[in-house]
Design an enzyme around this catalytic site. Sequence first.
Site, mmCIF file in Angstrom:
data_model
loop_
_atom_site.group_PDB
_atom_site.id
_atom_site.type_symbol
_atom_site.label_atom_id
_atom_site.label_comp_id
_atom_site.label_asym_id
_atom_site.label_seq_id
_atom_site.Cartn_x
_atom_site.Cartn_y
_atom_site.Cartn_z
ATOM 1 N N HIS A 83 9.042 8.365 -7.382
ATOM 2 C CA HIS A 83 9.071 8.393 -8.846
ATOM 3 C C HIS A 83 7.677 8.584 -9.436
ATOM 4 C CE1 HIS A 83 8.187 3.943 -8.714
ATOM 5 N NE2 HIS A 83 7.595 4.203 -9.863
ATOM 6 N N ASP A 126 13.153 6.132 -2.708
ATOM 7 C CA ASP A 126 11.989 6.265 -3.586
ATOM 8 C C ASP A 126 10.710 6.297 -2.744
ATOM 9 O OD1 ASP A 126 10.373 6.375 -5.814
ATOM 10 O OD2 ASP A 126 10.537 4.233 -6.268
ATOM 11 N N SER A 221 3.030 1.070 -9.058
ATOM 12 C CA SER A 221 4.011 1.907 -8.372
ATOM 13 C C SER A 221 3.386 2.687 -7.220
ATOM 14 C CB SER A 221 4.611 2.923 -9.352
ATOM 15 O OG SER A 221 5.395 2.315 -10.319
#
Length: 271
Positions: A83, A126, A221
């Site tokens: 992502h 992911d 992230s």
Amino acid sequence: MKVLVVLTVLAVACAALEVPRKAVYLKDLKQEQRSIEGRITNGNHATEGQVPYIVGISLNSNGNWWWCGGSIIGHTWVLTAAHCTVEADEASLYYGAINYEQPAFRHGVTKNDFIIHPEYRGLTHDIALIKTPHVDFYSLVNKVELPSLNDRYNSYENSWASAAGWGAIYDGSNVVEDLSIVELQVISVGDCQAYYGTQTADQDVICVSTPDGKSTCQGDSGGPLVSNDGSKLIGVTSFVSSYGCQSGGPAGFTRVTSYLEWIKDETDIYY
């Protein structure tokens, strides 16, 4: 800025009935819901050379920039979250940084250097690779080892691991200059599923408890979760509860052991 995935947790009418949780990216939430911004919450400042395998990643699409982390797994490879890269046209990688404004050096890459897992959809699979220029290893810049192929079924339940990143340090702020690190304990898949449901917390996810407000959050992230026992990269920072990073909900990571064969096929890196 690009943000960590968050989950909207729905109430359940009956404890025996599992209700699927809705999952969205923070950038897709309404503005008034953005009360919790990214950070390693309640962690400690990292010391020089403590996390030599982490890279800061500044990503860009049509002039819109966001920040993620990644892990060096080879001289020409960084592992991060899908992502983070899926919408980017280019990225700058910051190596050997404690303060991200003072990296040892930087390398630029384009979307042609991104390898996103072919089954990436929403919160599933992911994970992504970035092909980089060759990097020499030394005390401030070094790789982190992956778990061995023989360890692919290790759940790491109850073990301790360290997460690191440059996420912001208070609500509403941007990423911070100084790298932080926090120790977190892995919980069972079942405990994570009890909170998020089985569609989100599947066998390809590894979750940690977040007591006392200690957690990863937006801006972290793609960063590393590294086992304290053996210093292996076991997770890639992926999602948190939409109630907030300090709400006590488990933090979710992509389980690296589920993707060892894919990483091997793409990079020829394996143990």
